[in-house]
Scaffold this motif. Structure first.
Motif, PDB file in Angstrom:
ATOM      1  N   LEU A  34       4.769  -0.553 -19.813  1.00 11.64           N
ATOM      2  CA  LEU A  34       4.790  -1.434 -18.653  1.00 11.64           C
ATOM      3  C   LEU A  34       4.955  -0.656 -17.349  1.00 11.64           C
ATOM      4  O   LEU A  34       4.345  -0.999 -16.327  1.00 11.64           O
ATOM      5  N   GLN A  35       5.742   0.387 -17.382  1.00 13.65           N
ATOM      6  CA  GLN A  35       5.933   1.186 -16.175  1.00 13.65           C
ATOM      7  C   GLN A  35       4.676   1.976 -15.820  1.00 13.65           C
ATOM      8  O   GLN A  35       4.310   2.089 -14.654  1.00 13.65           O
ATOM      9  N   PHE A  36       4.005   2.525 -16.838  1.00 13.96           N
ATOM     10  CA  PHE A  36       2.748   3.232 -16.576  1.00 13.96           C
ATOM     11  C   PHE A  36       1.680   2.270 -16.058  1.00 13.96           C
ATOM     12  O   PHE A  36       0.895   2.623 -15.169  1.00 13.96           O
ATOM     13  N   VAL A  37       1.636   1.070 -16.620  1.00 14.14           N
ATOM     14  CA  VAL A  37       0.689   0.072 -16.125  1.00 14.14           C
ATOM     15  C   VAL A  37       1.013  -0.298 -14.679  1.00 14.14           C
ATOM     16  O   VAL A  37       0.120  -0.461 -13.844  1.00 14.14           O
ATOM     17  N   GLY A  38       2.310  -0.413 -14.374  1.00 15.21           N
ATOM     18  CA  GLY A  38       2.701  -0.715 -12.999  1.00 15.21           C
ATOM     19  C   GLY A  38       2.229   0.348 -12.024  1.00 15.21           C
ATOM     20  O   GLY A  38       1.731   0.034 -10.932  1.00 15.21           O
ATOM     21  N   LEU A  39       2.381   1.636 -12.402  1.00 12.30           N
ATOM     22  CA  LEU A  39       1.886   2.714 -11.550  1.00 12.30           C
ATOM     23  C   LEU A  39       0.372   2.661 -11.413  1.00 12.30           C
ATOM     24  O   LEU A  39      -0.180   2.884 -10.325  1.00 12.30           O
ATOM     25  N   THR A  40      -0.313   2.346 -12.511  1.00 13.17           N
ATOM     26  CA  THR A  40      -1.771   2.277 -12.477  1.00 13.17           C
ATOM     27  C   THR A  40      -2.257   1.151 -11.581  1.00 13.17           C
ATOM     28  O   THR A  40      -3.248   1.308 -10.855  1.00 13.17           O
ATOM     29  N   LEU A  41      -1.560   0.027 -11.611  1.00 14.48           N
ATOM     30  CA  LEU A  41      -1.977  -1.119 -10.795  1.00 14.48           C
ATOM     31  C   LEU A  41      -1.887  -0.822  -9.299  1.00 14.48           C
ATOM     32  O   LEU A  41      -2.576  -1.471  -8.500  1.00 14.48           O
ATOM     33  N   LEU A  42      -1.047   0.124  -8.928  1.00 14.35           N
ATOM     34  CA  LEU A  42      -0.941   0.474  -7.513  1.00 14.35           C
ATOM     35  C   LEU A  42      -2.296   0.920  -6.954  1.00 14.35           C
ATOM     36  O   LEU A  42      -2.629   0.631  -5.803  1.00 14.35           O
ATOM     37  N   THR A  43      -3.062   1.634  -7.767  1.00 14.62           N
ATOM     38  CA  THR A  43      -4.383   2.087  -7.323  1.00 14.62           C
ATOM     39  C   THR A  43      -5.507   1.223  -7.883  1.00 14.62           C
ATOM     40  O   THR A  43      -6.579   1.150  -7.281  1.00 14.62           O
ATOM     41  N   LEU A  44      -5.266   0.582  -9.023  1.00 11.27           N
ATOM     42  CA  LEU A  44      -6.329  -0.203  -9.648  1.00 11.27           C
ATOM     43  C   LEU A  44      -6.649  -1.467  -8.857  1.00 11.27           C
ATOM     44  O   LEU A  44      -7.829  -1.794  -8.638  1.00 11.27           O
ATOM     45  N   LEU A  45      -5.627  -2.186  -8.428  1.00  8.67           N
ATOM     46  CA  LEU A  45      -5.871  -3.466  -7.753  1.00  8.67           C
ATOM     47  C   LEU A  45      -6.668  -3.304  -6.455  1.00  8.67           C
ATOM     48  O   LEU A  45      -7.671  -4.003  -6.264  1.00  8.67           O
ATOM     49  N   PRO A  46      -6.265  -2.404  -5.543  1.00  9.19           N
ATOM     50  CA  PRO A  46      -7.106  -2.240  -4.342  1.00  9.19           C
ATOM     51  C   PRO A  46      -8.478  -1.676  -4.659  1.00  9.19           C
ATOM     52  O   PRO A  46      -9.463  -2.027  -4.007  1.00  9.19           O
ATOM     53  N   SER A  47      -8.587  -0.816  -5.681  1.00  5.77           N
ATOM     54  CA  SER A  47      -9.892  -0.277  -6.038  1.00  5.77           C
ATOM     55  C   SER A  47     -10.808  -1.370  -6.570  1.00  5.77           C
ATOM     56  O   SER A  47     -11.992  -1.444  -6.206  1.00  5.77           O
ATOM     57  N   VAL A  48     -10.283  -2.238  -7.438  1.00  2.77           N
ATOM     58  CA  VAL A  48     -11.085  -3.343  -7.972  1.00  2.77           C
ATOM     59  C   VAL A  48     -11.497  -4.292  -6.853  1.00  2.77           C
ATOM     60  O   VAL A  48     -12.636  -4.774  -6.809  1.00  2.77           O
ATOM     61  N   SER A  49     -10.579  -4.557  -5.931  1.00  3.22           N
ATOM     62  CA  SER A  49     -10.905  -5.436  -4.801  1.00  3.22           C
ATOM     63  C   SER A  49     -12.041  -4.851  -3.972  1.00  3.22           C
ATOM     64  O   SER A  49     -12.962  -5.567  -3.554  1.00  3.22           O
TER      65      SER A  49
ATOM     66  N   GLY B  84      14.312   2.844 -14.114  1.00  3.57           N
ATOM     67  CA  GLY B  84      13.619   1.664 -13.629  1.00  3.57           C
ATOM     68  C   GLY B  84      12.376   2.006 -12.827  1.00  3.57           C
ATOM     69  O   GLY B  84      12.275   3.083 -12.227  1.00  3.57           O
ATOM     70  N   PHE B  85      11.435   1.086 -12.805  1.00  2.00           N
ATOM     71  CA  PHE B  85      10.186   1.298 -12.082  1.00  2.00           C
ATOM     72  C   PHE B  85      10.442   1.466 -10.591  1.00  2.00           C
ATOM     73  O   PHE B  85       9.878   2.358  -9.948  1.00  2.00           O
ATOM     74  N   LEU B  86      11.304   0.630 -10.030  1.00  2.09           N
ATOM     75  CA  LEU B  86      11.601   0.732  -8.601  1.00  2.09           C
ATOM     76  C   LEU B  86      12.327   2.033  -8.273  1.00  2.09           C
ATOM     77  O   LEU B  86      12.129   2.603  -7.196  1.00  2.09           O
ATOM     78  N   THR B  87      13.147   2.503  -9.196  1.00  2.00           N
ATOM     79  CA  THR B  87      13.824   3.781  -8.984  1.00  2.00           C
ATOM     80  C   THR B  87      12.830   4.927  -8.927  1.00  2.00           C
ATOM     81  O   THR B  87      12.949   5.841  -8.103  1.00  2.00           O
ATOM     82  N   VAL B  88      11.826   4.880  -9.802  1.00  4.28           N
ATOM     83  CA  VAL B  88      10.784   5.904  -9.781  1.00  4.28           C
ATOM     84  C   VAL B  88      10.033   5.873  -8.456  1.00  4.28           C
ATOM     85  O   VAL B  88       9.803   6.916  -7.827  1.00  4.28           O
ATOM     86  N   LEU B  89       9.650   4.683  -8.008  1.00  6.15           N
ATOM     87  CA  LEU B  89       8.939   4.570  -6.734  1.00  6.15           C
ATOM     88  C   LEU B  89       9.789   5.074  -5.576  1.00  6.15           C
ATOM     89  O   LEU B  89       9.284   5.727  -4.654  1.00  6.15           O
ATOM     90  N   ASN B  90      11.075   4.772  -5.626  1.00  8.00           N
ATOM     91  CA  ASN B  90      11.973   5.209  -4.563  1.00  8.00           C
ATOM     92  C   ASN B  90      12.043   6.729  -4.489  1.00  8.00           C
ATOM     93  O   ASN B  90      12.125   7.313  -3.403  1.00  8.00           O
ATOM     94  N   GLU B  91      11.979   7.381  -5.656  1.00  8.58           N
ATOM     95  CA  GLU B  91      12.018   8.834  -5.693  1.00  8.58           C
ATOM     96  C   GLU B  91      10.672   9.446  -5.323  1.00  8.58           C
ATOM     97  O   GLU B  91      10.595  10.509  -4.720  1.00  8.58           O
ATOM     98  N   VAL B  92       9.598   8.749  -5.684  1.00 11.58           N
ATOM     99  CA  VAL B  92       8.246   9.272  -5.484  1.00 11.58           C
ATOM    100  C   VAL B  92       7.889   9.399  -4.008  1.00 11.58           C
ATOM    101  O   VAL B  92       7.169  10.319  -3.605  1.00 11.58           O
ATOM    102  N   VAL B  93       8.392   8.486  -3.204  1.00 16.75           N
ATOM    103  CA  VAL B  93       7.971   8.419  -1.806  1.00 16.75           C
ATOM    104  C   VAL B  93       8.186   9.745  -1.084  1.00 16.75           C
ATOM    105  O   VAL B  93       7.357  10.167  -0.266  1.00 16.75           O
ATOM    106  N   ARG B  94       9.246  10.445  -1.411  1.00 17.15           N
ATOM    107  CA  ARG B  94       9.533  11.681  -0.675  1.00 17.15           C
ATOM    108  C   ARG B  94       8.573  12.812  -1.028  1.00 17.15           C
ATOM    109  O   ARG B  94       8.518  13.823  -0.334  1.00 17.15           O
ATOM    110  N   TYR B  95       7.827  12.659  -2.116  1.00 17.69           N
ATOM    111  CA  TYR B  95       6.849  13.681  -2.488  1.00 17.69           C
ATOM    112  C   TYR B  95       5.466  13.405  -1.888  1.00 17.69           C
ATOM    113  O   TYR B  95       4.570  14.241  -2.040  1.00 17.69           O
TER     114      TYR B  95
END
Length: 365
Positions: free
Chosen positions: A92-107, A166-177
């Motif tokens: 579910l977490q990997f799918v969540g990360l994938t949807l970040l780029t998949l949804l705008p790309s599909v649109s 958690g997924f949100l924790t990963v995103l929170n850490e990712v932003v600084r990179y």
């Protein structure tokens, strides 16, 4: 008396508070491992990652990710099996990360297909709005791509180490990179794009140049040089994502360390060296992508190849190919297979993280 700490964020100090309060701030996403911290009775500033008992259990900060995920060296088959296991564990977490780029790309793709398949399209306000929306979605996909890449690294390293986050924790850490990964993406993908253009230029030269022994030998020499450049650069950037995120290395250091790690293991059999294992993993993925992409388009590709091998007029050939591409309808089967491919794409990132961790063991030993 329990220790109390002071946290400094963007020049502002908060506290003194105890460790339990800091844990609450961490859960809420207000406290990161990189935030400055010091004990209330000591003037020496350090980082929140060094506070005892705060981040040891689930720290995903830079440097700690690569410490203990793997204890024994694994075969390539074990890496592939572990890749699938980690993907299932954090599906579910990997799918969540994938949807970040998949949804705008599909649109963006659906908007472009809608405009392209509408007969007698007039340039009106609605068409311009649809085009602008598709372009914005494309830009959003590009902007979120570094977040996706860094998220795959962090989440895989956590799951490989037996930790959940958690997924949100990963995103929170990712932003600084994001700035570092985005800059490296521009460089790495830009070089690969130029190498692809170079190969396309060789193909154009073959089509437009009258057939002769000299032109054939020149084209073969240029093609061999292009393949050498592509392979050499691929090896040099094999582990740039892992060093940029998991080791928190600077851009130039990431590229240098990536090259060193990829070329390590010279005392091992060639099939156990990082660069050959990485090439094999990438080959499996590219073969899968080619099958998924070429399958629904096989008839079109066959037509292109027939035109390429039978046409004697390069200008007429280009005009025919352009007309054929414009007349194609929206391929639903190819579109759905493309979504499946995108949802499975984290497997490639997971495999390279495991290969990176495995290769680090060889160097440390």
């Amino acid at each position: 008396m329990a220790e109390e700490w002071i946290i400094r964020v963007q020049g502002k100090e908060y506290g003194p508070v105890d460790v339990e309060t800091l844990r609450e701030w961490k859960t809420e996403g207000r406290l990161l491992p990189t935030n400055e911290a010091r004990r209330a009775d000591v003037d020496l500033w350090t980082s929140a990652a060094d506070i005892p008992g705060l981040f040891e259990s689930d720290d995903i900060g830079a440097g700690r990710l690569a410490e203990a995920p793997l204890q024994t060296r694994r075969s390539l088959a074990q890496i592939l099996i572990e890749t699938v296991r980690i993907y299932q564990k954090g599906f579910l977490q990997f799918v969540g990360l994938t949807l970040l780029t998949l949804l705008p790309s599909v649109s963006s793709q659906l908007t472009g297909a809608l405009i392209g398949t509408t007969p007698n399209v007039n340039v009106d306000l609605r068409t311009l709005a649809a085009g602008a929306f598709g372009f914005c979605m494309l830009v959003l996909t590009i902007v979120l791509w570094p977040v996706y890449l860094a998220g795959i690294q962090i989440l895989t390293a956590q799951l490989a180490a037996g930790r959940r986050t958690g997924f949100l924790t990963v995103l929170n850490e990712v932003v600084r990179y994001w700035p570092r990964v985005a800059g490296l993406c521009l460089f790495v993908y830009g070089v690969f794009f130029l190498l692809t253009v170079f190969a396309f230029g060789i193909a154009v030269m073959l089509i437009t140049t009258p057939p002769s022994l000299f032109s054939a030998l020149l084209a073969l020499a240029l093609l061999a040089f292009q393949v050498w450049l592509f392979g050499r650069f691929f090896i040099n950037v094999l582990f740039w994502q892992q060093f940029a995120v998991l080791e928190n290395a600077r851009a130039l250091d990431s590229l240098r360390e990536s090259k060193n790690l990829a070329r390590s293991g010279r005392d091992l059999p060639w099939f156990q060296r990082p660069m050959w294992r990485g090439a094999f993993i990438a080959s499996i993925w590219f073969a899968f992508v080619l099958a998924v992409t070429a399958g629904p388009e096989w008839s079109t590709l066959s037509r292109y190849f027939h035109e390429l091998t039978t046409s004697q007029d390069p200008q007429a050939l280009l005009q025919t190919l352009t007309t054929t591409s414009k007349s194609q309808a929206f391929n639903l089967a190819g579109f759905l297979l493309g979504i499946i491919q995108t949802l499975l794409r984290p497997l490639l990132g997971i495999a390279f993280v495991l290969l990176y961790l495995d290769s680090k063991i060889d160097i440390e030993q």
